[in-house]
Write an enzyme that holds these catalytic residues in place. Sequence first.
Site, PDB file in Angstrom:
ATOM      1  N   CYS A 294      -9.975  -7.389 -12.467  1.00  0.00           N
ATOM      2  CA  CYS A 294      -9.446  -6.123 -11.977  1.00  0.00           C
ATOM      3  C   CYS A 294      -8.766  -5.341 -13.082  1.00  0.00           C
ATOM      4  O   CYS A 294      -8.429  -4.182 -12.912  1.00  0.00           O
ATOM      5  CB  CYS A 294      -8.492  -6.357 -10.831  1.00  0.00           C
ATOM      6  SG  CYS A 294      -9.387  -6.814  -9.348  1.00  0.00           S
TER       7      CYS A 294
ATOM      8  N   LYS B 244     -10.595  -2.167 -14.012  1.00  0.00           N
ATOM      9  CA  LYS B 244     -10.575  -1.009 -13.129  1.00  0.00           C
ATOM     10  C   LYS B 244     -10.226   0.264 -13.897  1.00  0.00           C
ATOM     11  O   LYS B 244      -9.473   0.215 -14.861  1.00  0.00           O
ATOM     12  CB  LYS B 244      -9.470  -1.277 -12.090  1.00  0.00           C
ATOM     13  CG  LYS B 244      -9.734  -0.715 -10.731  1.00  0.00           C
ATOM     14  CD  LYS B 244      -8.870  -1.498  -9.739  1.00  0.00           C
ATOM     15  CE  LYS B 244      -8.655  -0.741  -8.459  1.00  0.00           C
ATOM     16  NZ  LYS B 244      -7.976  -1.540  -7.450  1.00  0.00           N
TER      17      LYS B 244
ATOM     18  N   ASP C 195      -8.517  -0.058   0.997  1.00  0.00           N
ATOM     19  CA  ASP C 195      -9.266  -1.154   0.397  1.00  0.00           C
ATOM     20  C   ASP C 195     -10.729  -1.126   0.808  1.00  0.00           C
ATOM     21  O   ASP C 195     -11.594  -1.602   0.095  1.00  0.00           O
ATOM     22  CB  ASP C 195      -8.646  -2.484   0.827  1.00  0.00           C
ATOM     23  CG  ASP C 195      -7.190  -2.555   0.430  1.00  0.00           C
ATOM     24  OD1 ASP C 195      -6.921  -2.479  -0.775  1.00  0.00           O
ATOM     25  OD2 ASP C 195      -6.331  -2.641   1.317  1.00  0.00           O
TER      26      ASP C 195
ATOM     27  N   ASP D 181     -17.084  -4.571  -4.464  1.00  0.00           N
ATOM     28  CA  ASP D 181     -16.214  -4.853  -5.589  1.00  0.00           C
ATOM     29  C   ASP D 181     -16.966  -5.693  -6.606  1.00  0.00           C
ATOM     30  O   ASP D 181     -17.601  -6.676  -6.233  1.00  0.00           O
ATOM     31  CB  ASP D 181     -14.990  -5.632  -5.083  1.00  0.00           C
ATOM     32  CG  ASP D 181     -13.759  -5.301  -5.884  1.00  0.00           C
ATOM     33  OD1 ASP D 181     -13.851  -5.344  -7.126  1.00  0.00           O
ATOM     34  OD2 ASP D 181     -12.728  -5.002  -5.274  1.00  0.00           O
TER      35      ASP D 181
ATOM     36  N   ASP E 274     -10.873  -7.443   0.335  1.00  0.00           N
ATOM     37  CA  ASP E 274     -10.763  -6.078   0.862  1.00  0.00           C
ATOM     38  C   ASP E 274     -10.937  -6.044   2.377  1.00  0.00           C
ATOM     39  O   ASP E 274     -10.326  -5.235   3.065  1.00  0.00           O
ATOM     40  CB  ASP E 274     -11.820  -5.177   0.216  1.00  0.00           C
ATOM     41  CG  ASP E 274     -11.464  -4.830  -1.224  1.00  0.00           C
ATOM     42  OD1 ASP E 274     -10.258  -4.800  -1.543  1.00  0.00           O
ATOM     43  OD2 ASP E 274     -12.389  -4.589  -2.022  1.00  0.00           O
TER      44      ASP E 274
ATOM     45  N   GLY F  24     -29.344  -9.115  -2.123  1.00  0.00           N
ATOM     46  CA  GLY F  24     -28.574  -8.429  -3.138  1.00  0.00           C
ATOM     47  C   GLY F  24     -29.467  -7.662  -4.079  1.00  0.00           C
ATOM     48  O   GLY F  24     -30.630  -7.383  -3.765  1.00  0.00           O
ATOM     49  N   HIS F  25     -28.914  -7.349  -5.240  1.00  0.00           N
ATOM     50  CA  HIS F  25     -29.662  -6.575  -6.210  1.00  0.00           C
ATOM     51  C   HIS F  25     -29.237  -7.005  -7.604  1.00  0.00           C
ATOM     52  O   HIS F  25     -28.069  -7.242  -7.855  1.00  0.00           O
ATOM     53  CB  HIS F  25     -29.365  -5.086  -6.004  1.00  0.00           C
ATOM     54  CG  HIS F  25     -30.162  -4.200  -6.899  1.00  0.00           C
ATOM     55  ND1 HIS F  25     -31.536  -4.130  -6.855  1.00  0.00           N
ATOM     56  CD2 HIS F  25     -29.781  -3.350  -7.878  1.00  0.00           C
ATOM     57  CE1 HIS F  25     -31.963  -3.269  -7.768  1.00  0.00           C
ATOM     58  NE2 HIS F  25     -30.909  -2.779  -8.403  1.00  0.00           N
TER      59      HIS F  25
ATOM     60  N   ASP G 175      -4.246  -5.409  -0.257  1.00  0.00           N
ATOM     61  CA  ASP G 175      -4.219  -6.538  -1.186  1.00  0.00           C
ATOM     62  C   ASP G 175      -3.794  -6.069  -2.570  1.00  0.00           C
ATOM     63  O   ASP G 175      -3.955  -4.905  -2.928  1.00  0.00           O
ATOM     64  CB  ASP G 175      -5.553  -7.308  -1.209  1.00  0.00           C
ATOM     65  CG  ASP G 175      -6.744  -6.451  -1.614  1.00  0.00           C
ATOM     66  OD1 ASP G 175      -6.621  -5.215  -1.635  1.00  0.00           O
ATOM     67  OD2 ASP G 175      -7.807  -7.033  -1.906  1.00  0.00           O
TER      68      ASP G 175
END
Lengths: 209, 363
Positions: free
Chosen positions: B25, B28, B58, B75, B98, B146-147, B240
């Site tokens: 994080c 960010k 969130d 995220d 989140d 997913g990707h 959070d």
Amino acid sequence: MKKQLDLRGLTCPEPVLKTKKVVDQADVKEVEALVDSEVSVQNLARLARSQNLHFQSTRENGHHKVLISKDQTGTVETKHQTSTAATRDGAGGTIIFISKDSFGQGNSASLEKDHDFSLNLLNVFLQTVHQSGHEVRAVLLANSGVKLMDPQSPHQKVLSDLAQGGVEVLACGLCLDYYGLKEKVKTEQITNMFAICEYLFAADKVLSP
Amino acid sequence: MSNNNPKDLSSNDKRLTSNVKAAGCAAKMSSAELKQVLAGLPKIKSANLLAGIDNFEDAAVYKLNDDLAMVKSMDFFPPVLDDPYLFGQIAATNALSDIYAMGGKPTLALAMLVFPTCDLPLSTAAEILRGGADQVEKAGAIIAGGHSIQGAEVLYGLSVTGFVHPEKLLTNSGARAGDQIVMTKSLGTGVGLLALKAGLLDDDTKGMLVSSLTTLNDRAIDALAHLGTNTSHYIHACTDITGFGLIGHIQEMSKASKVSATINIKHLRFLPGVLEFARQGLVPAAAYGNRKSFETNVSYIKDFPLEFTDLLYDPQTAGGLIFAVADEHAEACLKALNGSGVAATIIGQFLEGIPGHIDITMN
């Protein structure tokens, strides 16, 4: 013995680790380190503080030169102190504390004409202070007084003149935020209520026009 | 020094974190940058959109009917450590958080992976995905796809969908003057991860850091849900603690809720060793960024040691939750949390005052 380190290009935590390794050597009395980020400067200041060593940093062409020495202990000097740290060195002096965007109050505060006059009067006051040569330590701006910091404000000029003359010009962050100016003001000119209190209580004289 | 430290090994293997400038994080964007980037976006208004971009929530929440709302979040971030399985677990813990922060339960997740297939073996990618999948399973949710794309730097995370009863939704904006601030987990993952990268953690300390990073926030939400049917009447807000650090996230909540806050530094819990590491200068860049963004609205009632205030701004990865709890119910909530094995403390209070203003005290 003095050791020189070129730590430019390294990212956190490398500069601190490399400097610590050298500082820990008994025969090294002084370390001069070149770093290229403000973060490294701040981290090295913490390293020096934790070992009670003298710390000094200067900015030169695109990088920072940090000096850590064992001879003079215990003082931390940096040109980019946090707002709270800035109040610890030599207190006192004359503080101009402006908590509204006017010099006194006109006949009717609600009349735009009267308010413009009061605002201009404040500008005249600051210009006079600047030209008079009276020694002023800091100009603190709070509440609507922070509007003077707006880069578009015609009153910005006298503040930058004062700042160039060595007067600290600081504005309350909460107030800048409230008036939507926070993003427009340089971070080193933004302060908080704690620092404002420290300045006011430490001052020899406070002028509030 | 821990011998788990890969820094001193003269191996030619490329390490997972070798290209990474800011981890977890801490990677960010800053609050100011984000504000600037989002400023031009059209304002979305929809009667069913219960939480959107407005208060830096969130997750987004969309009401499906009177009994059900969908909670969506995504995220991802670059590796925070070199063990790919652990990285996968941590990224998933962080992404799932989140949903919990809105009072919801995660149901379905999709994985997102950017991976340099030329630089790193495919087995590394597989390990990252396995770590994430295991954590999603622990949360009682499923990964259904997913990707993935090629890229210069590893990035991994999840898009998570969860559900919540609209009346049990916990947002950023519901805190009221007088509410106690309850916090779970300990602070210091940013400093801790930096110390790990520097090879300064012994096995015990590393173990505690990793355990914190891989602990889901589900138990906290479950514990409070079991308190009674109308918990939303006294748990007024939740978020959070992640990239903006404790101060940043409390400030967001206090702004969104139009109250001020006071935090008692004595009641904060820190991960072992992090205060000492911060004191020696192991402070992540994003902590300075957070300090710059948020400190002007903070008043320190005392002159605190720098390492304490550094930790207030330390960017957290997979951090704990902050709850705004009605004063008279705070002790009961604390008991319920601690009773179900969630370390929680009352760290301060929301007060009537200037929104976004935080006093730091020590009583």
